[in-house]
Design a protein around this motif. Sequence first.
Motif, PDB file in Angstrom:
ATOM      1  N   GLU A 175       0.767  -1.270  -0.247  1.00  0.00           N
ATOM      2  CA  GLU A 175       0.163  -0.080  -0.083  1.00  0.00           C
ATOM      3  C   GLU A 175       0.720   0.986  -0.225  1.00  0.00           C
ATOM      4  N   GLU A 176       1.847   1.064   0.367  1.00  0.00           N
ATOM      5  CA  GLU A 176       2.845   2.382   0.928  1.00  0.00           C
ATOM      6  C   GLU A 176       3.681   2.408  -0.770  1.00  0.00           C
ATOM      7  N   ALA A 177       4.102   1.604  -1.455  1.00  0.00           N
ATOM      8  CA  ALA A 177       5.111   1.057  -2.544  1.00  0.00           C
ATOM      9  C   ALA A 177       4.191   2.571  -3.329  1.00  0.00           C
ATOM     10  N   TYR A 178       2.492   2.073  -3.386  1.00  0.00           N
ATOM     11  CA  TYR A 178       1.303   2.718  -4.077  1.00  0.00           C
ATOM     12  C   TYR A 178       1.391   4.298  -3.880  1.00  0.00           C
ATOM     13  N   GLU A 179       1.560   4.111  -2.632  1.00  0.00           N
ATOM     14  CA  GLU A 179       1.244   5.720  -2.484  1.00  0.00           C
ATOM     15  C   GLU A 179       2.035   6.952  -2.710  1.00  0.00           C
ATOM     16  N   VAL A 180       3.214   6.150  -2.674  1.00  0.00           N
ATOM     17  CA  VAL A 180       4.644   6.445  -3.249  1.00  0.00           C
ATOM     18  C   VAL A 180       4.050   6.660  -4.641  1.00  0.00           C
ATOM     19  N   ALA A 181       4.185   5.914  -5.414  1.00  0.00           N
ATOM     20  CA  ALA A 181       3.585   5.869  -6.999  1.00  0.00           C
ATOM     21  C   ALA A 181       2.429   7.343  -7.020  1.00  0.00           C
ATOM     22  N   ASP A 182       1.703   7.339  -6.058  1.00  0.00           N
ATOM     23  CA  ASP A 182       0.274   7.807  -6.694  1.00  0.00           C
ATOM     24  C   ASP A 182       1.257  10.325  -6.278  1.00  0.00           C
ATOM     25  N   ALA A 183       1.929   9.759  -5.728  1.00  0.00           N
ATOM     26  CA  ALA A 183       2.530  11.145  -5.121  1.00  0.00           C
ATOM     27  C   ALA A 183       2.951  11.585  -6.536  1.00  0.00           C
ATOM     28  N   ILE A 184       3.882  10.367  -7.255  1.00  0.00           N
ATOM     29  CA  ILE A 184       4.795  11.171  -7.600  1.00  0.00           C
ATOM     30  C   ILE A 184       4.297  11.346  -9.114  1.00  0.00           C
ATOM     31  N   GLU A 185       2.989  10.439  -9.919  1.00  0.00           N
ATOM     32  CA  GLU A 185       1.898  10.887 -10.976  1.00  0.00           C
ATOM     33  C   GLU A 185       1.219  12.122 -10.549  1.00  0.00           C
ATOM     34  N   ARG A 186       1.048  12.930  -9.656  1.00  0.00           N
ATOM     35  CA  ARG A 186       0.054  13.743  -8.710  1.00  0.00           C
ATOM     36  C   ARG A 186       1.989  14.926  -8.805  1.00  0.00           C
ATOM     37  N   GLU A 187       2.618  14.671  -8.816  1.00  0.00           N
ATOM     38  CA  GLU A 187       3.296  15.827  -8.666  1.00  0.00           C
ATOM     39  C   GLU A 187       3.861  16.255  -7.380  1.00  0.00           C
ATOM     40  N   ALA A 188       3.074  15.464  -6.865  1.00  0.00           N
ATOM     41  CA  ALA A 188       2.777  15.955  -4.785  1.00  0.00           C
ATOM     42  C   ALA A 188       4.122  15.861  -4.176  1.00  0.00           C
ATOM     43  N   TRP A 189       5.131  16.909  -4.348  1.00  0.00           N
ATOM     44  CA  TRP A 189       6.433  16.337  -3.394  1.00  0.00           C
ATOM     45  C   TRP A 189       6.405  16.137  -2.872  1.00  0.00           C
ATOM     46  N   ASP A 190       5.244  17.455  -1.525  1.00  0.00           N
ATOM     47  CA  ASP A 190       5.048  17.534  -0.166  1.00  0.00           C
ATOM     48  C   ASP A 190       4.632  15.697   0.274  1.00  0.00           C
ATOM     49  N   ASP A 191       3.879  16.111  -0.109  1.00  0.00           N
ATOM     50  CA  ASP A 191       3.252  13.997  -0.249  1.00  0.00           C
ATOM     51  C   ASP A 191       4.302  13.134  -0.403  1.00  0.00           C
ATOM     52  N   LEU A 192       5.288  13.003  -1.566  1.00  0.00           N
ATOM     53  CA  LEU A 192       6.103  12.597  -1.801  1.00  0.00           C
ATOM     54  C   LEU A 192       7.208  12.251  -0.559  1.00  0.00           C
ATOM     55  N   ARG A 193       7.558  13.423  -0.317  1.00  0.00           N
ATOM     56  CA  ARG A 193       8.878  13.079   0.544  1.00  0.00           C
ATOM     57  C   ARG A 193       8.231  12.470   2.329  1.00  0.00           C
ATOM     58  N   ASP A 194       6.723  12.553   2.675  1.00  0.00           N
ATOM     59  CA  ASP A 194       6.057  12.074   3.804  1.00  0.00           C
ATOM     60  C   ASP A 194       5.894  10.603   3.164  1.00  0.00           C
ATOM     61  N   GLU A 195       5.562  10.191   2.425  1.00  0.00           N
ATOM     62  CA  GLU A 195       5.126   8.633   1.815  1.00  0.00           C
ATOM     63  C   GLU A 195       6.775   7.302   1.782  1.00  0.00           C
ATOM     64  N   LEU A 196       7.443   8.709   1.040  1.00  0.00           N
ATOM     65  CA  LEU A 196       8.703   8.130   0.838  1.00  0.00           C
ATOM     66  C   LEU A 196       9.394   7.331   2.879  1.00  0.00           C
TER      67      LEU A 196
END
Length: 249
Positions: free
Chosen positions: A28-49
């Motif tokens: 689930e977390e790996a998919y959330e990382v991919a979703d943040a990248i798709e949305r170009e939501a870099w703050d979210d990406l930091r949190d998801e990583l």
Amino acid sequence: MKRLRDPNSGCPWDLEQDFSTIAPHTIEEAYEVADAIEREAWDDLRDELGDLLFQVVFYVQLAGERGYFGLDEVVDGISDKLLRRHPHVFGEGEAADAGVVRDRWEEIKAAERADAPDQSALAGIARALPELKRAAKLGARAARVGFDWPDRQGVQNKIHEELGELEDAVGSRDPSHIEDEVGDLLFAVVNLARHLDVDAETALAAANRKFERRFRAMEAELAAAGEELRRQNIEVLEQYWRKAKKTVG
């Protein structure tokens, strides 16, 4: 993590977990990382990583408790692998382009599996992969040992063949037969994508997003006209769908 797993003062939820219960969270977390990248939501990406890294730390803690391995061994393992699989960077090898790198990577992986108990050309393809991606890997691995269609046309012919077999299965009204033929058709389509150098999983994800955008646009158009989608016949819906296709990417 050690504190969370402390038998005397740790968190009751964390103490109940083991490798198998954490695994679904990792996916689930790996998919959330991919979703943040798709949305170009870099703050979210930091949190998801961070969430994904936590999964690694959790596994390492569980492994350490059982005496399997520690974090240093995990990091050393991936470092050694990167060195070993990039001889064109860290050694004497050369690679003119990414295609050469991919081919060499697979050759090195095959050499690493030389002493493994399972010597099949299909060994090591994870069963937990999404099935579209697993189908593509199975096809690609078989192709490396010569079991493949000679060209794209061969795969397209196979798709037409599978459509015919599916039609026969539908006529039989046997649910298991129908399911089997649908699976064969999907497998052939994934391999067509491979021959076209298209990632089937990515392509389907894009198609899903496109369908959702257009369907929502159709709903909004009907609502603006004071109509309910469920009350329309298919001819009316088709007209709205064609309009949505023209206005929504």
